[in-house]
Design an enzyme around this catalytic site. Structure first.
Site, PDB file in Angstrom:
ATOM      1  N   SER A  37      11.048  -0.929  -1.423  1.00 17.29           N
ATOM      2  CA  SER A  37      11.361   0.079  -0.407  1.00 17.29           C
ATOM      3  C   SER A  37      12.134  -0.567   0.729  1.00 17.29           C
ATOM      4  O   SER A  37      11.852  -1.700   1.120  1.00 17.29           O
ATOM      5  CB  SER A  37      10.072   0.681   0.158  1.00 17.29           C
ATOM      6  OG  SER A  37      10.391   1.516   1.264  1.00 17.29           O
TER       7      SER A  37
ATOM      8  N   ASP B 169       5.887  -3.189  -0.658  1.00 11.28           N
ATOM      9  CA  ASP B 169       5.402  -3.885   0.535  1.00 11.28           C
ATOM     10  C   ASP B 169       5.430  -5.400   0.374  1.00 11.28           C
ATOM     11  O   ASP B 169       4.899  -6.110   1.230  1.00 11.28           O
ATOM     12  CB  ASP B 169       3.954  -3.463   0.828  1.00 11.28           C
ATOM     13  CG  ASP B 169       3.848  -2.003   1.200  1.00 11.28           C
ATOM     14  OD1 ASP B 169       4.881  -1.415   1.540  1.00 11.28           O
ATOM     15  OD2 ASP B 169       2.731  -1.453   1.141  1.00 11.28           O
TER      16      ASP B 169
ATOM     17  N   ASN C 121      18.375  13.876  -8.255  1.00 14.51           N
ATOM     18  CA  ASN C 121      19.467  13.173  -7.570  1.00 14.51           C
ATOM     19  C   ASN C 121      18.832  12.350  -6.471  1.00 14.51           C
ATOM     20  O   ASN C 121      18.440  12.878  -5.424  1.00 14.51           O
ATOM     21  CB  ASN C 121      20.486  14.147  -6.993  1.00 14.51           C
ATOM     22  CG  ASN C 121      21.589  13.397  -6.239  1.00 14.51           C
ATOM     23  OD1 ASN C 121      21.575  12.170  -6.163  1.00 14.51           O
ATOM     24  ND2 ASN C 121      22.532  14.123  -5.679  1.00 14.51           N
TER      25      ASN C 121
ATOM     26  N   GLY D 165      11.619   4.035  -1.477  1.00  9.82           N
ATOM     27  CA  GLY D 165      10.662   3.350  -2.333  1.00  9.82           C
ATOM     28  C   GLY D 165       9.868   4.337  -3.165  1.00  9.82           C
ATOM     29  O   GLY D 165       9.541   4.082  -4.327  1.00  9.82           O
ATOM     30  N   SER D 166       9.559   5.481  -2.563  1.00  7.39           N
ATOM     31  CA  SER D 166       8.832   6.515  -3.312  1.00  7.39           C
ATOM     32  C   SER D 166       9.680   7.035  -4.464  1.00  7.39           C
ATOM     33  O   SER D 166       9.178   7.267  -5.566  1.00  7.39           O
ATOM     34  CB  SER D 166       8.460   7.670  -2.379  1.00  7.39           C
ATOM     35  OG  SER D 166       7.580   7.204  -1.379  1.00  7.39           O
TER      36      SER D 166
ATOM     37  N   HIS E  67       9.787  -1.989   6.230  1.00  8.10           N
ATOM     38  CA  HIS E  67       9.676  -2.973   5.153  1.00  8.10           C
ATOM     39  C   HIS E  67      10.468  -4.255   5.439  1.00  8.10           C
ATOM     40  O   HIS E  67      11.080  -4.397   6.480  1.00  8.10           O
ATOM     41  CB  HIS E  67      10.077  -2.333   3.832  1.00  8.10           C
ATOM     42  CG  HIS E  67       9.061  -1.323   3.379  1.00  8.10           C
ATOM     43  ND1 HIS E  67       9.075  -0.024   3.800  1.00  8.10           N
ATOM     44  CD2 HIS E  67       7.973  -1.451   2.589  1.00  8.10           C
ATOM     45  CE1 HIS E  67       8.050   0.626   3.278  1.00  8.10           C
ATOM     46  NE2 HIS E  67       7.360  -0.217   2.544  1.00  8.10           N
TER      47      HIS E  67
END
Lengths: 237, 435
Positions: B212, B191, B285, B83-84, B217
């Site tokens: 995410s 979230d 990547n 998710g980041s 999650h």
């Protein structure tokens, strides 16, 4: 570009236009993803195992309208090993695989456009023209050339588009002796095209066809002062 | 192929033997705040994918991207490895030169909040943009609507914030402001998968949104995330940022899907330079493997059920904890929203007579996992000290969250006996039991 998808299809109708030129209808086994006029697909004749690599394939412009989710149409001429296989293997009922959509040869319908097509290169414009059959916001000039009159596969279709007062079509025919009013003898050439365009420097040009034609016309347009930004080429290679 | 079938059948048996028949033991087991919920289908997909040994993204990734986009009713889903990473790709995409004057440039301001997870804000800083922080409400933990309009400056170009713990932020105000001032809107939906605002799924309002698939999650693939958008141009740019920044969009193992691999002109490269190695962005990547996507495919089929379980758990907890509202601020859904809650946030009132750490220590010692609302106030963390930013008004509530807020779980792995355990421990604490 929407996520490309690999979709099994069944061959529907196959239409021969003579001179080893064919139009093939493909029926996808599930709805095809959204695509834009001018985009293309990859067609594979061999069985595709989704757990492995994509088999040998060739690209073809999608002729059917983006509004149709249950049918695909392509046109090809036999010019190499793969298309020779297509000629012998693509019969109604055969299962093939396509992956699509690809390409960014989008026609900007918000401004006047000049479409220049050689042979089956017209298929890159087919989907766009389908949407402009009745009317269009801006002027569309179509210059469509082929070796012989019988190879102007989209002539009937373009004739139907005469309802659109903003669209004008000219046909270039290389090999003939008598020509109709809207026909121009010889190959597509910038000289002849420019005679029929008002303010050529203000137009956006879209070219689709054989590589030599594309090179010849691109050079010709540039020599006439048209910048590369105004020339969009559906080039393969 | 018979061997493969046999392996997959054995995998089903293995699942039953290894993971089947689990029963919660209140004397021994933790009530986790979150966790993976799976059955033999995830395990079978994982093994199936490993037997393909394609390794990089392939059929399962394609299936997941298509099904996930369809679930959200969007045309593009771009899988990434977290998710980041999705947040990084989403925001970086808006800096692309391909967007011309619309692109974000260094020094442009992006409105966000400090009460959240760091990797919503980190990409803003990493792209040399300036975060503008506004305070949030207690109870719903989303931005204070009035503050949003106040935060606009001539440099403001985007709004990028999260639907905190599943609770949608005020999308009406955000959209109105975005339209009025021609701002990009990015939803950090990590979230909030399955949450709705005005009956529409969150993640479908902004120009871009992110998800995410970390085990905590709504669905998981171990590590994983996704960027979604209905804008096809942005989608191509996002894929480029994910895939080393290259201009070519062929999937792994593919070549020349554009048909122009050796015929194009880019920059000052020689004409026809191999398109596979032409770079239009300073990229990364951040791709997933097909094994991760395989797990995700099985999870996605269960998403609606998971969402319902989260909502049920949330409602049960709310009912059981509502007698303690004199000392605790219980969570409330934003107006017009139907959250698929990530967790159950609680703020200890200033006059409660006990601190946040006292109650969380009591819960933890009774085997109930708790978490703070992530960073609390991000600006008070060492990494964010002295960053180039702007704060609109004060961040008083953000500081309250840092000091007084925590959350407990509502994830589908929590069953009624665990809910009752949570309620029992709260009741004991509120009754004065300590230690």
């Amino acid at each position: 570009m929407p996520n490309p998808q690999k979709i099994p299809c069944v061959v529907g109708k196959v239409c021969s236009h003579g001179h080893q030129v064919y139009t093939v209808e493909l029926i996808p086994t599930r709805p095809i993803p959204r695509f834009y006029s001018g985009q293309f697909l990859h067609l594979a004749l061999d069985v595709y195992d989704p757990s492995s690599f994509w088999p040998e394939s060739r690209v073809f412009s999608i002729e059917s309208s983006p509004s149709e989710r249950d049918r695909l149409k392509i046109t090809y001429s036999v010019i190499g090993k793969f298309t020779t296989r297509m000629e012998s293997e693509l019969t109604p009922g055969k299962q093939v695989w396509v992956k699509m959509p690809y390409g960014n040869f989008f026609i900007d319908s918000k401004s006047p456009v000049v479409l220049i097509a050689g042979g089956t290169g017209i298929t890159a414009f087919a989907s766009f023209l389908e949407n402009c059959k009745e009317s269009s916001e801006n002027k569309i000039l179509v210059f469509y050339g082929a070796k012989e009159r019988s190879l102007l596969l989209y002539r009937d279709f373009l004739n139907e588009s005469k309802k659109n007062k903003n669209m004008q079509t000219y046909y270039f025919i290389e090999n003939d002796e008598k020509y109709l009013e809207d026909e121009i003898p010889g190959q597509l050439s910038v000289e002849e095209i420019f005679k029929r365009i008002e303010a050529p420097s203000l137009q956006k040009y879209y070219l689709s066809g054989p590589p030599l034609m594309l090179k010849y016309l691109t050079n010709g347009l540039q020599e006439k002062g048209i910048s590369l930004e105004s020339i969009n080429i559906d080039a393969w290679g | 192929m018979d061997i493969r079938k046999e392996i997959l059948e054995l995998t089903r048996k293995y699942y039953k033997e290894k993971f089947g028949g689990y029963a919660y033991d209140p004397q021994k087991d933790l009530v986790h705040y979150a966790g993976r919920v799976f059955d033999e289908r995830e395990l079978v997909n994982l093994i199936d994918s490993s037997l393909d040994f394609f390794l990089t993204a392939n059929r399962y990734a394609e299936e997941f991207e298509n099904n996930f986009a369809e679930y959200l009713g969007l045309s593009n889903a771009i899988l990434v490895n977290s998710g980041s990473s999705a947040n990084l790709v989403a925001l970086s995409s808006l800096t692309s030169k391909k967007l011309g004057e619309r692109r974000l440039k260094p020094g442009d301001e992006v409105i966000t909040v400090a009460a959240g997870f760091p990797t919503t804000v980190a990409p803003i800083i990493q792209n040399q943009l300036v975060p503008v922080f506004i305070d949030v409400n207690l109870g719903d933990y989303t931005y204070i609507s009035e503050r949003l309009a106040e935060s606009i400056s001539p440099k403001t170009r985007a709004i990028f914030m999260a639907h905190t713990l599943g609770n949608p932020f005020d999308l009406d105000s955000a959209l109105q402001l975005a339209n009025t001032h021609d701002l990009w809107l990015i939803e950090d939906n990590c979230d909030a998968l399955g949450s709705r605002y005005n009956d529409k799924l969150t993640g479908t309002f902004g120009h871009l949104a992110t998800s995410s698939f970390y085990p905590a999650h709504h669905i998981t693939m171990g590590e994983g995330g996704c960027v979604v958008t209905n804008d096809d141009e942005i989608a191509m740019i996002a894929r480029s940022f994910r895939d080393w920044g290259r201009d070519c969009y062929c999937s792994g193992g593919e070549s020349n899907t554009c048909g122009k691999r050796f015929s194009q002109q880019f920059g000052t490269l020689p004409k026809g330079y191999d398109h596979k190695y032409v770079y239009s962005h300073i990229g990364y990547n951040l791709k997933v493997t097909d094994m991760q996507a395989a797990i995700g495919c099985a999870q996605l089929e269960k998403l609606n059920g998971f969402i319902e379980r989260r909502k049920e758990n949330f409602a049960q907890l709310w009912d059981l904890l509502s007698p303690f509202q004199d000392r605790l601020i219980l969570p409330k859904a934003t107006k017009n929203s139907d959250p698929a809650w990530f967790a159950f946030p609680i703020t200890v009132r200033n006059d409660a007579g006990f601190s946040r750490n006292q109650i969380t220590q009591f819960l933890e010692s009774n085997r109930i996992e708790t978490r703070n609302l992530f960073s609390g106030n991000l600006l008070r963390h060492p990494a964010f000290e002295g960053i180039n930013c702007r704060v609109v008004g004060d961040l008083l509530n953000t500081d309250v969250i840092m000091n007084n807020t925590f959350f407990i779980g509502v994830y589908p792995g929590i069953k009624i006996d665990q809910i009752e355990k949570i309620a029992d421990v709260f009741t004991r604490f509120m009754g004065g039991e300590r230690g």
